[in-house]
Design an enzyme around this catalytic site. Sequence first.
Site, PDB file in Angstrom:
ATOM      1  CE1 TYR A  87      -3.211 126.754  30.592  1.00  0.00           C
ATOM      2  CE2 TYR A  87      -4.886 128.416  31.036  1.00  0.00           C
ATOM      3  CZ  TYR A  87      -4.274 127.531  30.167  1.00  0.00           C
ATOM      4  OH  TYR A  87      -4.735 127.398  28.881  1.00  0.00           O
ATOM      5  CG  ASN A 120      -0.656 117.870  25.000  1.00  0.00           C
ATOM      6  OD1 ASN A 120       0.056 116.887  24.839  1.00  0.00           O
ATOM      7  ND2 ASN A 120      -1.963 117.781  25.137  1.00  0.00           N
ATOM      8  CD  GLU A 169     -13.510 115.412  27.906  1.00  0.00           C
ATOM      9  OE1 GLU A 169     -13.337 115.885  29.057  1.00  0.00           O
ATOM     10  OE2 GLU A 169     -12.582 115.109  27.149  1.00  0.00           O
ATOM     11  CB  CYS A 177      -3.824 120.416  26.604  1.00  0.00           C
ATOM     12  SG  CYS A 177      -4.076 120.092  24.857  1.00  0.00           S
ATOM     13  CG  HIS A 178      -9.792 118.974  25.805  1.00  0.00           C
ATOM     14  ND1 HIS A 178      -8.979 117.864  25.611  1.00  0.00           N
ATOM     15  CD2 HIS A 178     -10.943 118.511  26.355  1.00  0.00           C
ATOM     16  CE1 HIS A 178      -9.621 116.782  26.023  1.00  0.00           C
ATOM     17  NE2 HIS A 178     -10.816 117.158  26.485  1.00  0.00           N
TER      18      HIS A 178
END
Length: 187
Positions: free
Chosen positions: A99, A122, A157, A130-131
Amino acid sequence: MTRYETYYGSPLGEMLLVADGDALTGVYFSHQKYFPRENDVRRDGDELEVLKRTRQQLDEYFHEGRRVFDLPLSPQGTPFQKLVWAELLRIPFGETRSYGDLAHALGDVNKSRAVGAANGRNPITIIVPCHRVIGADGTLTGYASGVERKLALLSLEGAALPSAHAATTTATRRTRLSAPANLAFDF
């Protein structure tokens, strides 16, 4: 506002896809926080082109390794939220940011909490990633769709959470990380 909707069965649970006719305005896991308002006029969007493309690209993301989404987006929010969501789109596949990193990129390191609040609101999950935002110490933090889903998406990912020591180095967070060997998700 007229809202077109369809559902998508993801490996992580059913998702509601929402569009305004031309652009994607929402992607929500069922039972997540901040679901769309009920007072909008709702229409069946099964055959709407933007929602068909969204389902196809989500399939490719979950099953074929798609790294970048190519969809028209129109998230509804405050000007600050839109700035944060635009910054989220800059986080590459398989990487994470804190953040604080996002607040710094937006020009005010003191806005980490405001960035966190905007991140949590979001409306276009996964596609506006946002993850990929984690705590400054490298830990998973809240996710409107549940921390388990956040972990699964990061695993898909190939991202791993840095150790607390490594998280103090900005370069570490910006480096593509490999997934921990003990995480396994069947996509």
